[in-house]
Scaffold this active site. Structure first.
Site, short mmCIF file in Angstrom:
data_model
loop_
_atom_site.label_atom_id
_atom_site.label_comp_id
_atom_site.label_asym_id
_atom_site.label_seq_id
_atom_site.Cartn_x
_atom_site.Cartn_y
_atom_site.Cartn_z
NE ARG A 37 -4.40 -1.47 1.53
CZ ARG A 37 -5.20 -2.14 2.36
NH1 ARG A 37 -5.00 -2.07 3.66
NH2 ARG A 37 -6.21 -2.83 1.90
CE LYS A 199 -16.83 -9.39 1.73
NZ LYS A 199 -15.93 -8.26 1.93
N GLY A 344 -10.16 -8.00 -1.41
CA GLY A 344 -9.08 -8.41 -0.51
C GLY A 344 -8.71 -9.88 -0.65
N GLY A 367 -14.29 -2.68 -0.78
CA GLY A 367 -15.63 -2.07 -0.75
C GLY A 367 -15.80 -0.99 -1.81
#
Ligand code: ADP
Ligand code: MG
Length: 391
Positions: A37, A199, A344, A367
């Protein structure tokens, strides 16, 4: 809507630049355990420095919940940033207040400042105006390079923007948005989308939007369950709940030829056992797609002009159930089509199967990536667009 401006259209010389980044890195024993990152935002940091600007970096790290939690300090990240850039990096252990003011004021050309974890202050996640104004007062111009956080309306990416005349997206933001916009607005067809993962409730809106624009939508992982249920096949999984099944039914009615459901699966009976979709046992977990489904998905991916992938095809972390995810990852990596991958766990799968090199663009968002794919405008991007082009 105005197109958003990026940092490469900004006058930066001599300016203090509040730079919102995503430095939410994993730490182990007080040291950065994975610096991908940090690497992702280096081009923007370097760009600002090269143009004579002074970056003031701000980020959250983990979920300290609005109070100071020493193990979530950004200090180790500032150390790593200095090692990676070879530049002087100051750190201040607050993000607003007299020490932060002092540190920002004493910045000199060629150096940068890292502020303490934004989420140590409850004002960040509450998008508190006083906090946003104090943060904004540290700098002359604003750059948001935290795409992965752009689906959240927080003080550092939404609240602050009204206090800046000059605001822009960073170079990572630019890459992310251009990759997503290309795929959503002008994909080379056929556009083949593969969605998996676990999910169901958080992805159903994304699937709805993609089902309208994709030529083929391949459904794997637990995401296939509500669609199977809608066709009268009980997978015995609570994720195939009422509302998701209703929405799946509607999609099946509207795009019957575009949706591609698994024909077979692998279930866990102490090891991998492959069964047809109409022979699924109710008492065993369905943990991967089966061989005929893998073949079908691979041939759809082979014919694609553009590919989007989110979500593993099965519980790939468990031995014996990685096959579907690996084969899909490899098929995408082999394809000459433009491929956009995000999420992820999907990212972890790319690394596990050494497929990252074959992907055209791997998003840093989870997200935010899914929300963009569901056709929604992200709050942090909306506020960047709200300005006159020449401001
Ligand atoms: P991403 O983070 O890439 O968006 P998700 O978080 O939605 O993906 O889902 C990833 C997880 O889904 C993986 O940990 C994987 O083990 C799990 N998963 C995928 N398929 C199944 C399945 N059939 N049964 C149980 N877990 C599954
Ligand atoms: Mg996940």
């Amino acid at each position: 809507m105005n197109p958003i401006r990026y940092v490469d259209q900004m006058d930066l010389a001599g300016k203090r630049v509040l730079l919102r980044v995503d430095l939410n890195v994993p730490l182990r024993d007080g040291v950065v355990a994975d610096d991908s990152r940090i690497n992702a935002i280096l081009p923007t940091v370097q760009y600002i420095l090269d143009r004579g600007g002074m970056p003031i970096l701000c980020s959250h790290l983990d979920r300290p919940g609005g109070k100071r939690v020493p193990e979530y300090s950004l200090r180790p990240v500032s150390v790593r940033l200095s090692e990676l850039t070879g530049k002087k990096v100051d750190f201040v252990d607050e993000c607003v207040g007299p020490k932060a003011d002092q540190a920002a004021a004493s910045l000199t050309s060629g150096s940068m400042l890292v502020l303490e974890n934004l989420r140590f202050d409850p004002g960040e996640e509450a998008n508190d105006d006083t906090f946003a104004r104090s943060l904004a007062s540290l700098a002359d111009v604003y750059v948001d390079d935290a795409f992965a956080n752009a689906h959240r309306a927080h003080a550092s990416n939404v609240g602050v923007t009204k206090y800046f005349e000059a605001k822009a997206g960073g170079l990572l933001m630019k890459k992310e948005l251009q990759a997503l916009e290309g795929v959503l607005e002008s994909p080379d067809r056929p556009l083949v989308v593969a969605i998996g993962g676990a999910k169901v409730s958080s992805k159903i809106a994304t699937i709805e939007h993609l089902s309208e624009i994709a030529d083929r939508l391949l459904l794997g992982g637990a995401m296939a369950f509500p669609f199977l249920r809608a066709q009268g096949i009980d997978v015995g999984d609570h994720r195939a709940d009422g509302e998701a099944v209703q929405r799946a039914k509607r999609m099946l009615d509207q795009r019957p030829d575009a949706l591609v459901l698994p024909q077979d699966f692998a279930v866990d009976d102490g090891g991998r056992r492959e069964v047809d979709v109409d022979e699924l046992p109710k008492d065993q977990n369905v943990l991967d797609i089966g061989p005929r489904t893998i073949d079908r998905f691979a041939s759809e991916l082979k014919a694609a002009g553009t590919i989007v992938w989110n979500g593993p095809m099965g519980k790939f972390e468990q031995e014996g159930f990685e096959v579907g995810t690996r084969m899909v990852a490899e098929a995408i990596a082999r394809s000459p089509a433009f491929s956009l991958v995000g999420g992820g766990d999907t990212n972890a799968a790319l690394d596990r199967f050494a497929a990252r090199g074959g992907i055209s663009y791997v998003s840093t968002g989870g997200g935010a990536f899914l929300e963009m794919l569901s056709g929604r405008e992200l709050p942090a991007i909306k506020v960047l667009a709200r300005q006159t082009i020449n401001a």
